[in-house]
Design a protein around this motif. Structure first.
Motif, mmCIF file in Angstrom:
data_model
loop_
_atom_site.group_PDB
_atom_site.id
_atom_site.type_symbol
_atom_site.label_atom_id
_atom_site.label_comp_id
_atom_site.label_asym_id
_atom_site.label_seq_id
_atom_site.Cartn_x
_atom_site.Cartn_y
_atom_site.Cartn_z
ATOM 1 N N TYR A 199 37.498 46.581 50.161
ATOM 2 C CA TYR A 199 36.729 45.993 49.063
ATOM 3 C C TYR A 199 35.732 46.962 48.460
ATOM 4 O O TYR A 199 35.386 46.858 47.279
ATOM 5 N N THR A 200 35.288 47.940 49.241
ATOM 6 C CA THR A 200 34.310 48.899 48.720
ATOM 7 C C THR A 200 34.940 49.911 47.764
ATOM 8 O O THR A 200 34.219 50.713 47.159
ATOM 9 N N ASP A 201 36.267 49.872 47.606
ATOM 10 C CA ASP A 201 36.931 50.766 46.654
ATOM 11 C C ASP A 201 36.832 50.268 45.216
ATOM 12 O O ASP A 201 37.200 50.982 44.281
ATOM 13 N N VAL A 202 36.369 49.039 45.036
ATOM 14 C CA VAL A 202 36.160 48.529 43.676
ATOM 15 C C VAL A 202 34.658 48.459 43.417
ATOM 16 O O VAL A 202 33.860 48.316 44.354
ATOM 17 N N LYS A 203 34.286 48.561 42.166
ATOM 18 C CA LYS A 203 32.875 48.529 41.798
ATOM 19 C C LYS A 203 32.447 47.100 41.458
ATOM 20 O O LYS A 203 33.209 46.348 40.853
ATOM 21 N N PRO A 204 31.225 46.728 41.815
ATOM 22 C CA PRO A 204 30.695 45.423 41.409
ATOM 23 C C PRO A 204 30.729 45.284 39.884
ATOM 24 O O PRO A 204 30.580 46.272 39.161
ATOM 25 N N THR B 136 30.045 42.477 36.279
ATOM 26 C CA THR B 136 29.281 41.337 35.771
ATOM 27 C C THR B 136 30.082 40.049 35.843
ATOM 28 O O THR B 136 29.516 38.957 35.804
ATOM 29 N N SER B 137 31.411 40.152 35.934
ATOM 30 C CA SER B 137 32.250 38.967 36.058
ATOM 31 C C SER B 137 33.420 39.275 36.982
ATOM 32 O O SER B 137 33.877 40.421 37.068
ATOM 33 N N ALA C 150 34.113 35.965 55.226
ATOM 34 C CA ALA C 150 34.733 36.965 54.354
ATOM 35 C C ALA C 150 34.419 36.692 52.886
ATOM 36 O O ALA C 150 34.076 37.610 52.124
ATOM 37 N N ALA C 151 34.511 35.428 52.489
ATOM 38 C CA ALA C 151 34.209 35.076 51.100
ATOM 39 C C ALA C 151 32.768 35.404 50.748
ATOM 40 O O ALA C 151 32.477 35.906 49.658
ATOM 41 N N GLY C 152 31.848 35.157 51.693
ATOM 42 C CA GLY C 152 30.450 35.455 51.446
ATOM 43 C C GLY C 152 30.201 36.939 51.243
ATOM 44 O O GLY C 152 29.489 37.346 50.318
ATOM 45 N N ILE C 153 30.791 37.768 52.083
ATOM 46 C CA ILE C 153 30.647 39.210 51.952
ATOM 47 C C ILE C 153 31.146 39.665 50.593
ATOM 48 O O ILE C 153 30.479 40.437 49.877
ATOM 49 N N TYR D 96 28.997 38.441 47.379
ATOM 50 C CA TYR D 96 27.746 39.184 47.199
ATOM 51 C C TYR D 96 27.991 40.633 46.834
ATOM 52 O O TYR D 96 27.232 41.231 46.054
ATOM 53 N N TYR D 97 29.065 41.223 47.346
ATOM 54 C CA TYR D 97 29.358 42.606 47.004
ATOM 55 C C TYR D 97 29.825 42.746 45.552
ATOM 56 O O TYR D 97 29.400 43.666 44.838
ATOM 57 N N LEU D 98 30.682 41.850 45.114
ATOM 58 C CA LEU D 98 31.306 41.997 43.796
ATOM 59 C C LEU D 98 30.361 41.749 42.628
ATOM 60 O O LEU D 98 30.576 42.267 41.528
#
Length: 252
Positions: free
Chosen positions: A194-199, A201-202, A242-245, A248-250
């Motif tokens: 998941y850290t390979d994608v950037k947060p 706005t949507s 998992a959904a919570g992590i 908040y990351y995205l």
């Protein structure tokens, strides 16, 4: 204000029926328990129809109760309508929510649940999603009933403050993609950390069944599929954690 002492009272039988999904859908109402949940429900105008309080409890002075019918009941009555081992002194009958229409915009943050069957997990994700600023929650086929008592209690009142709808996930995936909202599935196969994608706005995040994950028919439609690396010996994370992590990351 009315008083009920007998568990055989027709009104008590009516309340007990709301423990069943079929009866809830017929009545378009559901039952909640506890001072915190009732207080949260009262923050939404017109949501609470009836308040049922123990004869041994006091009505909080700050509750706005103008439009609700009040019942003072014996502890036996409260126990009879409770789904928990220890009744919490107050219950309420609420209308099915009218916030099930959500405006999807390019800045929307959406959580979609595919066949998540455990009520505790569903309620926890609703609670976390509301805290994370999710705009809409979509419950797909097979997901636990929104008004199941365990779901409602696990939300800790968040159920009253975020639009939650039950709709076909395929339709929602297509809606999101049409207006440029990135859709992220959750899967190890053909997935990326998941850290390979950037947060952003949507986003739309799709999480799946506790044992089987997200259905392949949906994963084939997503923009990217993500996974959370496991550094210990556990095989997987609880879907709610998992959904919570990821929520908040995205978000930015």
């Amino acid at each position: 204000m009315k008083r009920i002492d007998s568990v055989k009272n027709p009104k008590v039988k009516q309340w007990k029926k709301l423990h069943k999904k079929k009866e809830r859908e017929i009545a378009k109402t559901f039952l909640i328990e506890g001072f915190h949940l009732v207080e949260e429900a009262l923050k939404v105008d017109g949501l609470v129809e009836e308040i049922i309080i123990s004869e041994n409890e006091n009505i909080p002075a700050n509750w706005k109760i103008d439009n609700a019918t009040w019942y003072i009941v014996s502890d036996d009555v409260l126990k009879a309508i409770s789904e928990t081992e220890t009744p919490q002194g107050v219950s309420a009958v609420c209308q099915f929510q009218s916030n099930n229409e959500s405006m999807l915009t390019k800045s929307s943050k959406v959580l979609m649940l595919d066949n998540v069957q455990d009520p505790g997990n569903v309620g926890t994700m609703i609670r976390t999603a509301e805290a994370a600023g999710i705009d809409t929650i979509v419950l797909g086929d097979g997901t636990a009933d929104l008004y199941n008592g365990k779901v409602v209690r696990a939300t800790q009142g968040a159920i009253f403050h975020v639009p939650i709808i039950r709709e076909n996930l395929q339709t929602w995936i297509e809606k999101c993609k049409e207006i440029g909202i990135p859709v992220y599935g959750t899967a190890l196969e053909n997935g990326m950390p998941y850290t390979d994608v950037k947060p952003t706005t949507s986003f739309a995040l799709l999480v799946g069944n506790e044992g089987q994950g997200v259905a392949k028919e949906y994963l084939s439609k997503t923009d990217k599929n993500l996974y959370i690396p496991i550094y210990g010996k556990s095989e997987s994370l609880n879907v709610g954690i998992a959904a919570g992590i990821l929520m908040y990351y995205l978000r930015t």
